[in-house]
Write a protein that holds these residues in place. Structure first.
Motif, PDB file in Angstrom:
ATOM      1  N   ALA A 144       0.625  -1.318   0.177  1.00 54.06           N
ATOM      2  CA  ALA A 144      -0.197   0.268   0.120  1.00 54.06           C
ATOM      3  C   ALA A 144       0.778   1.400   0.308  1.00 54.06           C
ATOM      4  O   ALA A 144       0.417   2.024  -0.996  1.00 54.06           O
ATOM      5  CB  ALA A 144      -0.908  -0.329   1.276  1.00 54.06           C
ATOM      6  N   ALA A 145       1.895   1.052   0.774  1.00 53.11           N
ATOM      7  CA  ALA A 145       2.501   2.504   0.813  1.00 53.11           C
ATOM      8  C   ALA A 145       3.622   2.691  -0.208  1.00 53.11           C
ATOM      9  O   ALA A 145       3.255   4.072  -0.728  1.00 53.11           O
ATOM     10  CB  ALA A 145       3.710   2.425   2.043  1.00 53.11           C
ATOM     11  N   ALA A 146       3.984   1.248  -1.242  1.00 53.73           N
ATOM     12  CA  ALA A 146       4.479   1.722  -2.574  1.00 53.73           C
ATOM     13  C   ALA A 146       3.461   2.046  -3.777  1.00 53.73           C
ATOM     14  O   ALA A 146       4.162   3.398  -4.468  1.00 53.73           O
ATOM     15  CB  ALA A 146       5.103   0.518  -2.425  1.00 53.73           C
ATOM     16  N   GLY A 147       2.856   1.761  -3.060  1.00 50.52           N
ATOM     17  CA  GLY A 147       1.281   1.882  -4.786  1.00 50.52           C
ATOM     18  C   GLY A 147       1.553   3.724  -4.643  1.00 50.52           C
ATOM     19  O   GLY A 147       1.253   3.786  -5.464  1.00 50.52           O
ATOM     20  N   SER A 148       0.996   4.156  -3.179  1.00 51.26           N
ATOM     21  CA  SER A 148       0.173   5.384  -2.938  1.00 51.26           C
ATOM     22  C   SER A 148       1.634   6.149  -3.288  1.00 51.26           C
ATOM     23  O   SER A 148       1.538   7.351  -4.050  1.00 51.26           O
ATOM     24  CB  SER A 148      -0.313   5.668  -1.109  1.00 51.26           C
ATOM     25  N   LEU A 149       3.153   5.568  -3.333  1.00 49.94           N
ATOM     26  CA  LEU A 149       3.857   6.421  -3.264  1.00 49.94           C
ATOM     27  C   LEU A 149       3.962   6.639  -4.882  1.00 49.94           C
ATOM     28  O   LEU A 149       4.272   8.172  -5.869  1.00 49.94           O
ATOM     29  CB  LEU A 149       5.657   6.194  -2.975  1.00 49.94           C
ATOM     30  N   ALA A 179       6.900   7.551   2.321  1.00 43.79           N
ATOM     31  CA  ALA A 179       8.307   7.057   2.265  1.00 43.79           C
ATOM     32  C   ALA A 179       8.242   6.197   3.558  1.00 43.79           C
ATOM     33  O   ALA A 179       9.404   5.757   3.922  1.00 43.79           O
ATOM     34  CB  ALA A 179       9.039   7.970   1.470  1.00 43.79           C
ATOM     35  N   TYR A 180       7.693   7.072   4.701  1.00 45.12           N
ATOM     36  CA  TYR A 180       8.619   6.860   6.183  1.00 45.12           C
ATOM     37  C   TYR A 180       7.816   5.259   6.598  1.00 45.12           C
ATOM     38  O   TYR A 180       9.362   4.623   6.743  1.00 45.12           O
ATOM     39  CB  TYR A 180       8.263   7.517   6.961  1.00 45.12           C
ATOM     40  N   ASP A 181       6.485   5.056   6.090  1.00 41.28           N
ATOM     41  CA  ASP A 181       5.825   3.677   6.020  1.00 41.28           C
ATOM     42  C   ASP A 181       6.204   2.637   4.998  1.00 41.28           C
ATOM     43  O   ASP A 181       6.799   1.841   5.870  1.00 41.28           O
ATOM     44  CB  ASP A 181       4.490   4.268   5.682  1.00 41.28           C
ATOM     45  N   LEU A 182       7.035   2.756   4.268  1.00 38.50           N
ATOM     46  CA  LEU A 182       7.779   1.688   3.999  1.00 38.50           C
ATOM     47  C   LEU A 182       8.631   0.999   3.984  1.00 38.50           C
ATOM     48  O   LEU A 182       8.906   0.075   4.000  1.00 38.50           O
ATOM     49  CB  LEU A 182       7.738   2.810   1.875  1.00 38.50           C
ATOM     50  N   ASN A 183       9.689   1.962   4.492  1.00 41.59           N
ATOM     51  CA  ASN A 183      10.868   2.131   5.236  1.00 41.59           C
ATOM     52  C   ASN A 183      10.781   0.800   6.541  1.00 41.59           C
ATOM     53  O   ASN A 183      11.566   0.071   6.591  1.00 41.59           O
ATOM     54  CB  ASN A 183      12.053   2.740   5.288  1.00 41.59           C
ATOM     55  N   TYR A 185       7.898  -0.891   7.737  1.00 41.16           N
ATOM     56  CA  TYR A 185       7.661  -2.001   7.065  1.00 41.16           C
ATOM     57  C   TYR A 185       8.435  -3.131   6.609  1.00 41.16           C
ATOM     58  O   TYR A 185       7.703  -4.508   6.800  1.00 41.16           O
ATOM     59  CB  TYR A 185       5.620  -2.178   6.292  1.00 41.16           C
ATOM     60  N   THR A 186       8.989  -2.377   5.775  1.00 43.27           N
ATOM     61  CA  THR A 186      10.414  -3.211   5.311  1.00 43.27           C
ATOM     62  C   THR A 186      10.936  -3.793   6.116  1.00 43.27           C
ATOM     63  O   THR A 186      11.289  -5.195   5.832  1.00 43.27           O
ATOM     64  CB  THR A 186      10.872  -2.668   4.235  1.00 43.27           C
ATOM     65  N   VAL A 187      11.594  -2.966   6.994  1.00 43.23           N
ATOM     66  CA  VAL A 187      12.743  -3.619   8.226  1.00 43.23           C
ATOM     67  C   VAL A 187      12.040  -4.241   9.044  1.00 43.23           C
ATOM     68  O   VAL A 187      12.109  -5.009   9.351  1.00 43.23           O
ATOM     69  CB  VAL A 187      13.188  -2.000   8.688  1.00 43.23           C
ATOM     70  N   ALA A 188      10.865  -4.087   9.421  1.00 44.55           N
ATOM     71  CA  ALA A 188       9.674  -5.101  10.267  1.00 44.55           C
ATOM     72  C   ALA A 188       9.425  -6.111   9.526  1.00 44.55           C
ATOM     73  O   ALA A 188       9.564  -7.226  10.372  1.00 44.55           O
ATOM     74  CB  ALA A 188       8.222  -3.849  10.485  1.00 44.55           C
ATOM     75  N   TYR A 189       9.285  -6.298   8.464  1.00 43.33           N
ATOM     76  CA  TYR A 189       9.019  -7.582   8.012  1.00 43.33           C
ATOM     77  C   TYR A 189      10.280  -8.654   8.164  1.00 43.33           C
ATOM     78  O   TYR A 189      10.335  -9.622   8.039  1.00 43.33           O
ATOM     79  CB  TYR A 189       9.044  -7.051   5.822  1.00 43.33           C
ATOM     80  N   ALA A 195      12.777  -2.751  13.876  1.00 43.47           N
ATOM     81  CA  ALA A 195      12.050  -1.841  13.424  1.00 43.47           C
ATOM     82  C   ALA A 195      11.913  -1.209  14.481  1.00 43.47           C
ATOM     83  O   ALA A 195      11.036  -0.360  13.926  1.00 43.47           O
ATOM     84  CB  ALA A 195      10.821  -2.092  12.357  1.00 43.47           C
ATOM     85  N   HIS A 196      11.746  -1.804  16.060  1.00 43.08           N
ATOM     86  CA  HIS A 196      10.899  -1.340  16.804  1.00 43.08           C
ATOM     87  C   HIS A 196      11.826   0.428  17.588  1.00 43.08           C
ATOM     88  O   HIS A 196      10.398   1.811  17.791  1.00 43.08           O
ATOM     89  CB  HIS A 196      11.776  -1.884  18.065  1.00 43.08           C
TER      90      HIS A 196
END
Length: 218
Positions: A144-149, A179-183, A185-189, A195-196
Motif C-alpha cells: 500500500a505504501a509503495a502503491g501510494s508513492l 516513504a517512512y511507512d515503506l521503510n 514495514y520493510t524493515v519490520a518484515y 524496527a522498534h
C-alpha cells in the motif's frame, strides 16, 4: 539482560515508550490544529471535505498510536487514514484529467483493494493471531505504501507545470508519510526487532509533514 541505569536517569527500555508517546501525541496535536484551522474555510468542495477527513483521521491515528501503540484500533485508523488520503489524490487526479487514463485508475483501484485487505488482515490478527498473519499484514502495508508513492509521483509528474506549485507541498508531505511507512514495514518484515526504533520515531515524520500540509492548504 539487565537494564542500564545512569545516575537515576530513565533506562533505555523506559525511554523508548516515552519517545513513541510524545512523538505521536505531538503529531496528533499538529493535525488536530490543522483540522481546526481549515474548518474555518468551510466544506463546500468535495476535495476540501476529504482533506478535513484526512486531517481528522491522521490525528485520530496518531493519538491511538500514542496511547495504544500497535493496537488493532491504531491499525484500523491507519488504514482508514491512508484510504482517505488516496481518495483525495484520486479527486485531484479526476479534476485535472480528462478521465481516459484507465491504467492510472487501475492503480488507484489496486491500492484501495490492498487497503481493504489490510482491514481483513487486522481482523484476522485479532481473531486468529499467528506469525503468518502478521507477516501478511506487513506485506500488505508495504504494498500500500509503495502503491501510494506511485500515485503521488504520477499526480505530480502529470500535472501541468503551471499547477505544480499548488500541489508541491502536499505531495511532498504525503511522500514523507508513505516513504517512512515503506521503510518501516520493510524493515519490520525482514527483522521485527530492528524496527522498534523506527516505530518509536514514526510520529516525528508525521510532525514534519504537518507544516508542509499547512503550506499546501494556505
Amino acid at each position: 539482560r539487565h537494564p542500564r541505569h545512569v545516575e537515576g536517569f530513565a533506562t533505555e527500555g523506559n525511554v523508548s515508550p516515552l519517545i513513541s508517546f510524545w512523538s505521536h501525541a505531538l503529531a496528533a496535536t499538529v493535525f488536530a490544529a490543522l483540522l481546526v484551522w481549515r474548518l474555518a474555510a468551510g466544506t463546500r468542495q468535495p476535495g476540501h471535505r476529504l482533506l478535513l477527513g484526512a486531517f481528522a483521521l491522521t490525528a485520530c491515528w496518531a493519538w491511538l498510536q500514542s496511547i495504544a501503540p500497535g493496537s488493532a484500533l491504531a491499525g484500523f485508523a491507519e488504514t482508514a487514514r491512508n484510504q482517505v488520503w488516496v481518495g483525495l489524490l484520486y479527486t485531484l487526479h479526476t479534476s485535472s484529467k480528462d478521465g481516459r487514463e484507465t491504467s492510472v485508475r487501475l492503480v488507484y483501484g489496486a491500492v484501495s483493494a490492498v487497503l481493504g485487505m489490510q482491514l481483513v488482515a487486522t481482523i484476522l490478527a485479532i481473531t486468529v493471531p499467528s506469525a503468518a498473519v502478521d507477516q501478511t499484514e506487513r506485506i500488505l502495508r508495504i504494498t500500500a505504501a509503495a502503491g501510494s508513492l506511485v500515485l503521488v509521483h504520477n499526480l505530480y509528474g502529470q500535472a501541468a507545470p503551471s499547477s505544480r506549485s499548488n500541489i508541491r507541498f502536499a505531495m511532498l508531505a504525503l511522500a514523507v508519510l508513505w516513504a517512512y511507512d515503506l521503510n518501516l514495514y520493510t524493515v519490520a518484515y525482514i527483522d521485527s526487532e530492528s524496527a522498534h526504533g523506527l516505530f518509536d520515531w514514526r510520529g516525528a515524520a508525521v510532525i514534519l509533514a504537518g507544516p508542509l500540509f499547512a503550506l499546501a492548504t494556505r
